[in-house]
Write a protein that holds these residues in place. Structure first.
Motif, PDB file in Angstrom:
ATOM      1  N   ASP A 227       0.832  -1.214   0.000  1.00 30.00           N
ATOM      2  CA  ASP A 227       0.000   0.000   0.000  1.00 30.00           C
ATOM      3  C   ASP A 227       0.863   1.259   0.000  1.00 30.00           C
ATOM      4  OD1 ASP A 227      -2.227  -1.592   0.071  1.00 30.00           O
ATOM      5  OD2 ASP A 227      -2.437  -1.514   2.256  1.00 30.00           O
ATOM      6  N   ARG A 228       1.884   1.259   0.792  1.00 31.57           N
ATOM      7  CA  ARG A 228       2.720   2.454   0.913  1.00 31.57           C
ATOM      8  C   ARG A 228       3.585   2.683  -0.322  1.00 31.57           C
ATOM      9  NH1 ARG A 228       1.368   6.249   4.732  1.00 31.57           N
ATOM     10  NH2 ARG A 228       0.687   5.200   6.633  1.00 31.57           N
ATOM     11  N   ILE A 229       4.025   1.612  -0.955  1.00 35.66           N
ATOM     12  CA  ILE A 229       4.901   1.811  -2.114  1.00 35.66           C
ATOM     13  C   ILE A 229       4.082   2.338  -3.304  1.00 35.66           C
ATOM     14  CG2 ILE A 229       4.779  -0.425  -3.299  1.00 35.66           C
ATOM     15  CD1 ILE A 229       7.977   1.469  -2.397  1.00 35.66           C
ATOM     16  N   ILE A 230       2.827   1.910  -3.400  1.00 29.86           N
ATOM     17  CA  ILE A 230       1.952   2.476  -4.434  1.00 29.86           C
ATOM     18  C   ILE A 230       1.742   3.967  -4.165  1.00 29.86           C
ATOM     19  CG2 ILE A 230      -0.380   2.435  -5.382  1.00 29.86           C
ATOM     20  CD1 ILE A 230       1.352   0.126  -6.303  1.00 29.86           C
ATOM     21  N   GLU A 231       1.523   4.291  -2.905  1.00 30.97           N
ATOM     22  CA  GLU A 231       1.371   5.701  -2.524  1.00 30.97           C
ATOM     23  C   GLU A 231       2.629   6.490  -2.867  1.00 30.97           C
ATOM     24  OE1 GLU A 231      -0.335   6.575   1.472  1.00 30.97           O
ATOM     25  OE2 GLU A 231       1.618   7.502   1.792  1.00 30.97           O
ATOM     26  N   THR A 232       3.781   5.876  -2.669  1.00 35.36           N
ATOM     27  CA  THR A 232       5.048   6.540  -2.945  1.00 35.36           C
ATOM     28  C   THR A 232       5.213   6.845  -4.429  1.00 35.36           C
ATOM     29  OG1 THR A 232       6.075   5.457  -1.052  1.00 35.36           O
ATOM     30  CG2 THR A 232       7.543   6.308  -2.755  1.00 35.36           C
ATOM     31  N   PHE A 599      10.176  10.251   6.347  1.00 36.92           N
ATOM     32  CA  PHE A 599      10.854  10.379   7.636  1.00 36.92           C
ATOM     33  C   PHE A 599      10.499  11.694   8.311  1.00 36.92           C
ATOM     34  CE2 PHE A 599      13.985   6.986   8.368  1.00 36.92           C
ATOM     35  CZ  PHE A 599      13.765   6.247   7.215  1.00 36.92           C
ATOM     36  N   ALA A 600      10.097  12.688   7.515  1.00 38.33           N
ATOM     37  CA  ALA A 600       9.716  13.988   8.083  1.00 38.33           C
ATOM     38  C   ALA A 600       8.217  14.193   8.061  1.00 38.33           C
ATOM     39  CB  ALA A 600      10.413  15.115   7.332  1.00 38.33           C
ATOM     40  N   GLY A 601       7.462  13.114   7.837  1.00 39.04           N
ATOM     41  CA  GLY A 601       6.003  13.225   7.869  1.00 39.04           C
ATOM     42  C   GLY A 601       5.378  13.381   6.515  1.00 39.04           C
ATOM     43  N   GLY A 602       6.145  13.118   5.449  1.00 40.77           N
ATOM     44  CA  GLY A 602       5.637  13.308   4.097  1.00 40.77           C
ATOM     45  C   GLY A 602       4.940  12.114   3.507  1.00 40.77           C
ATOM     46  N   GLY A 603       4.627  11.087   4.319  1.00 41.84           N
ATOM     47  CA  GLY A 603       3.907   9.925   3.818  1.00 41.84           C
ATOM     48  C   GLY A 603       4.793   9.017   2.996  1.00 41.84           C
ATOM     49  N   GLY A 604       4.141   8.060   2.308  1.00 47.49           N
ATOM     50  CA  GLY A 604       4.895   7.136   1.486  1.00 47.49           C
ATOM     51  C   GLY A 604       5.537   6.028   2.302  1.00 47.49           C
ATOM     52  N   ILE A 605       6.385   5.274   1.633  1.00 46.25           N
ATOM     53  CA  ILE A 605       7.017   4.124   2.261  1.00 46.25           C
ATOM     54  C   ILE A 605       7.993   4.559   3.354  1.00 46.25           C
ATOM     55  CG2 ILE A 605       8.903   4.052   0.620  1.00 46.25           C
ATOM     56  CD1 ILE A 605       7.085   1.003   2.060  1.00 46.25           C
ATOM     57  N   GLY A 606       8.534   5.763   3.246  1.00 41.74           N
ATOM     58  CA  GLY A 606       9.471   6.233   4.260  1.00 41.74           C
ATOM     59  C   GLY A 606       8.834   6.345   5.632  1.00 41.74           C
ATOM     60  N   PHE A 607       7.564   6.724   5.663  1.00 44.84           N
ATOM     61  CA  PHE A 607       6.854   6.838   6.944  1.00 44.84           C
ATOM     62  C   PHE A 607       6.765   5.474   7.624  1.00 44.84           C
ATOM     63  CE2 PHE A 607       2.966   7.345   9.504  1.00 44.84           C
ATOM     64  CZ  PHE A 607       3.320   8.469  10.227  1.00 44.84           C
ATOM     65  N   LEU A 608       6.437   4.446   6.842  1.00 42.61           N
ATOM     66  CA  LEU A 608       6.347   3.092   7.401  1.00 42.61           C
ATOM     67  C   LEU A 608       7.725   2.580   7.803  1.00 42.61           C
ATOM     68  CD1 LEU A 608       4.393   0.738   7.919  1.00 42.61           C
ATOM     69  CD2 LEU A 608       4.877  -0.068   5.613  1.00 42.61           C
ATOM     70  N   LEU A 609       8.724   2.867   6.992  1.00 42.02           N
ATOM     71  CA  LEU A 609      10.089   2.421   7.312  1.00 42.02           C
ATOM     72  C   LEU A 609      10.569   3.045   8.615  1.00 42.02           C
ATOM     73  CD1 LEU A 609      12.693   0.968   6.531  1.00 42.02           C
ATOM     74  CD2 LEU A 609      13.308   2.965   5.147  1.00 42.02           C
ATOM     75  N   SER A 622      13.073  -4.575   6.676  1.00 41.30           N
ATOM     76  CA  SER A 622      13.752  -5.204   5.539  1.00 41.30           C
ATOM     77  C   SER A 622      12.806  -5.342   4.345  1.00 41.30           C
ATOM     78  CB  SER A 622      14.282  -6.576   5.961  1.00 41.30           C
ATOM     79  OG  SER A 622      14.905  -7.214   4.883  1.00 41.30           O
ATOM     80  N   VAL A 623      11.538  -5.652   4.632  1.00 38.29           N
ATOM     81  CA  VAL A 623      10.543  -5.715   3.543  1.00 38.29           C
ATOM     82  C   VAL A 623      10.391  -4.344   2.893  1.00 38.29           C
ATOM     83  CG1 VAL A 623       8.146  -6.244   2.980  1.00 38.29           C
ATOM     84  CG2 VAL A 623       9.340  -7.593   4.700  1.00 38.29           C
ATOM     85  N   ASN A 624      10.341  -3.286   3.711  1.00 44.96           N
ATOM     86  CA  ASN A 624      10.220  -1.925   3.168  1.00 44.96           C
ATOM     87  C   ASN A 624      11.418  -1.592   2.280  1.00 44.96           C
ATOM     88  OD1 ASN A 624       9.122  -0.883   6.451  1.00 44.96           O
ATOM     89  ND2 ASN A 624       7.954  -1.847   4.812  1.00 44.96           N
ATOM     90  N   MET A 625      12.626  -1.897   2.759  1.00 45.27           N
ATOM     91  CA  MET A 625      13.826  -1.573   1.976  1.00 45.27           C
ATOM     92  C   MET A 625      13.900  -2.401   0.694  1.00 45.27           C
ATOM     93  SD  MET A 625      16.774  -0.837   4.821  1.00 45.27           S
ATOM     94  CE  MET A 625      16.390  -2.145   5.957  1.00 45.27           C
ATOM     95  N   LEU A 626      13.434  -3.650   0.787  1.00 47.46           N
ATOM     96  CA  LEU A 626      13.413  -4.490  -0.415  1.00 47.46           C
ATOM     97  C   LEU A 626      12.461  -3.911  -1.455  1.00 47.46           C
ATOM     98  CD1 LEU A 626      14.477  -7.153  -1.614  1.00 47.46           C
ATOM     99  CD2 LEU A 626      12.497  -8.297  -0.604  1.00 47.46           C
TER     100      LEU A 626
END
Length: 647
Positions: A227-232, A599-609, A622-626
């Motif tokens: 879900d997050r990577i599609i959003e990204t 990482f700064a609140g901008g959504g996407g996969i970084g928020f989950l990571l 690790s799944v997020n980074m993959l």
């Protein structure tokens, strides 16, 4: 003999003389090496390079733990079952000794050595034929007087098998002596099923409800990552498209070859500078009137639709009356005034239509959203477009009105130049330039005063206005003897400065501001990436414009083309392929950037990571980074293929 005679007659070529390296060059080389060492030494000092931390056993253990977790991404979820493996031993040793049961060496089994010990003594437990790298718990089970109570398991230690499924561990026994043999039990949790042989398993939740699940199955980490990577990806897509649309026209302002020869009469420039804030104010006032009129109709969908049909018809009729294709006689001043009033009213009607259209889009979108089930996002999209249109109508109206008034002011300036005496124009433009300078500087003072909460009128209005008037007077005096004043390079340097200032701020920092404005989520990330994309692409585009051939531009100019026609027919045909290439490259960058902007609140996969790392859930991280690696590599391949096919 002949060969030796010929050889003796050959003339020996002088050996090339290698010039000796000069002392000065050697000294410079040594100084350069010393300088390099000093630079690296200072770099080590300021970056706090310290290998003592690497040698720390605690850090090594943590690093190994993290790396092992990262090496096992939580892609699939297995149901597990506890599998006990028992053997017996005696505590204490009996007079006749103790011999444990002989295990089946071909199956999973454990052994204890020695077979009998005093209470609390150490024993060595060895396990064989377990699953490779399996983790388990070693427990001691003393004999029970009441079998109905079940086994009492006393935990001894944790163990992990090697790659062959074996383990060996030395543990202290619990002081539970007895005459009967006691049990050493190795409990391992085994995965049920495999990727190629999934099985159905009944599981019971915390409320006692039994359900059937498949083992293995897609983990929740994988679903959330998808879900997050599609959003990204779409976050980067929206930012790139929005940034490109804005960057393309701005890039022409930052192209030196297009701007350096732009010059205008001082009178025209001063009138246009005065018309700019006046136009913005008039536009905002007109937008306010139009909003108030539209709000009288938006309570009823029927009235909204009626307004969208009737007002455009009235606008067409008004413009046809005010701008007839053929006029037998020139209009009188009063007729010109009436026509201008009618066109102004028709323009306000056009703004009303935009407000009604925005309201209708919101209504239709909200009506469609619950009725489209799986495609409810289409309804939300229509409603969002309506909200966006409603939010930008005032801005668009202000800019359009300012553009119209600046155009009229420019025509007035050219008319004055052509119809009034040159001496009068030279004198008239001096106070005009001072007025325009004072007006612009006063507006800048108001903006700064609002930013720094300055309420003193002297500091907000009079001082900036005086400085602006002085600058205007100086410019007017310098241009007193000249007909034209060059403004192209000024616009060029301003545009370049703004682009460089915006590019110097990373989107990771920009998103902090946008999060405050629109809240945490991908929308804030899209805005931050879009703003940075505008500055980056505008600079790249402008540099591409500066490198085009000048021949087509000169040829189109020689035909009497206007500046816009020159750009359309001489510039754009030369820049389309590189513009596409830069856009695709920027999309690639935005996809990579959007993976960390969360990482700064901008959504996407970084928020989950970020969440998984903070929770020390490294397998989910690790799944997020993959997923990030797969998406970035795929986008790089896709963009390169598109560039090959299009560019």
């Amino acid at each position: 003999m002949a060969d030796s005679r010929d050889t003796s007659q050959q003339t020996l070529e002088p050996m090339p003389v290698t010039p000796k390296r000069g002392l000065k060059r050697t000294v410079l080389l040594i100084l350069a090496m010393v300088f390099g060492v000093i630079v690296y030494a200072y770099g080590f000092a300021v970056t706090d390079v310290n290998l003592d931390e690497i040698k720390s056993e605690t850090r090594q253990t943590q690093l190994v733990r993290v790396l092992r977790a990262l090496a096992r991404p939580d892609i699939l979820t297995y149901e597990r079952i506890s599998t006990p493996t028992d053997t017996t031993f005696a505590m204490p040793c009996q007079a006749v000794g103790f011999v444990a049961d002989e295990p089946d060496v071909d199956s999973r089994h454990i052994t204890v050595e020695p077979a009998c010990v005093a209470p609390g003594d150490k024993i060595t437990v060895r396990g064989f034929n377990f699953s490779a790298n399996a983790r388990g718990t070693l427990v001691q089970v003393p004999p029970s007087d009441d079998p109905t109570l079940g086994d009492l398991e006393l935990r001894l230690a944790e163990f992990q098998t090697d790659e062959f499924g074996d383990f060996e561990i030395e543990v202290n026994t619990r002081e539970r002596e007895g005459d009967e043999p006691q049990t050493i039990r190795a409990i391992t949790r085994e995965n049920i099923g495999s990727v190629f042989n999934p099985v159905e398993v009944e599981v019971e939740d915390g409320n006692g409800v039994v359900s059937t699940v498949r083992s293995p199955r897609i983990s929740e980490s994988t679903k959330n990552t998808w879900d997050r990577i599609i959003e990204t990806v779409f976050l980067a897509f929206l930012a790139t498209t929005l940034g490109t649309i804005i960057a393309v026209p701005l890039s022409f302002l930052a192209a030196r070859n297009l701007m350096r020869d732009i010059s205008v009469p001082m009178t025209k420039l001063a009138l246009q500078l005065i018309a700019l804030p006046v136009g913005v104010g008039v536009g905002m006032l007109a937008a306010g009137w139009a909003r108030a009129i539209s709000e009288q109709l938006t309570d009823s969908t029927f009235l909204v639709i009626l307004g969208l049909v009737a007002i455009p018809i009235l606008m067409v009729m008004a413009f046809r009356w005010a701008l007839p294709p053929v006029e037998e006689e020139p209009p009188t001043p009063s007729e010109r005034g009436i026509r201008a009033a009618v066109m102004s009213a028709a323009s306000v009607g056009g703004i009303v239509v935009l407000f009604l259209l925005a309201s209708l889009m919101v209504t239709v979108g909200e009506w469609l959203e619950p009725r489209l089930s799986g495609f409810d996002f289409l309804g939300s999209f229509v409603a969002s477009l309506g909200d966006i249109l409603n939010a930008i109508i005032t801005l668009l109206t202000a800019l359009a009105t300012a553009g119209v008034l600046m155009n009229l002011a420019g025509k007035l300036g050219m008319w004055m130049k052509g119809h009034l005496p040159a001496g009068f124009i030279k004198v008239f433009r001096v106070p005009l330039a001072a007025t325009s300078g004072a007006l612009l500087a006063g507006l800048i003072g108001v903006g700064i005063g609002s930013l720094y909460q300055i309420t003193d009128p002297l500091k907000v209005y009079w001082v900036p206005g005086g400085v602006g008037a002085a600058i205007g007077l100086i410019l007017a005096m310098r241009a007193y003897q000249r007909e034209q004043i060059g403004i192209g390079l000024s616009v060029y340097y301003i545009a370049r400065t703004v682009f460089n200032a915006i590019r110097s701020i990373e989107p990771l920092v920009m998103v902090i501001v946008f999060v405050v404005w629109v809240g945490i989520g991908p929308f804030a990330g899209s805005l931050a990436l879009a703003l940075h994309t505008v500055a980056a692409l505008a600079k790249l585009y402008s540099e591409q414009v500066e490198s085009i051939l000048s021949g087509p531009i000169e040829a189109v100019k020689a035909s009497g083309a206007t500046r816009i026609q020159t750009i359309v027919y001489a510039v754009i045909p030369q820049i389309v392929p590189p513009y596409i290439s830069f856009t695709l490259y920027r999309w690639d960058i935005n996809v990579r950037m959007s993976t960390i902007i969360g990482f700064a609140g901008g959504g996407g996969i970084g928020f989950l990571l970020q969440q998984n790392i903070r929770l020390l859930n490294y397998q989910a991280a690790s799944v997020n980074m993959l997923a990030i690696a797969v998406v970035v590599a795929s986008m790089d391949y896709l963009s390169s293929r598109i560039r090959e096919r299009i560019v």
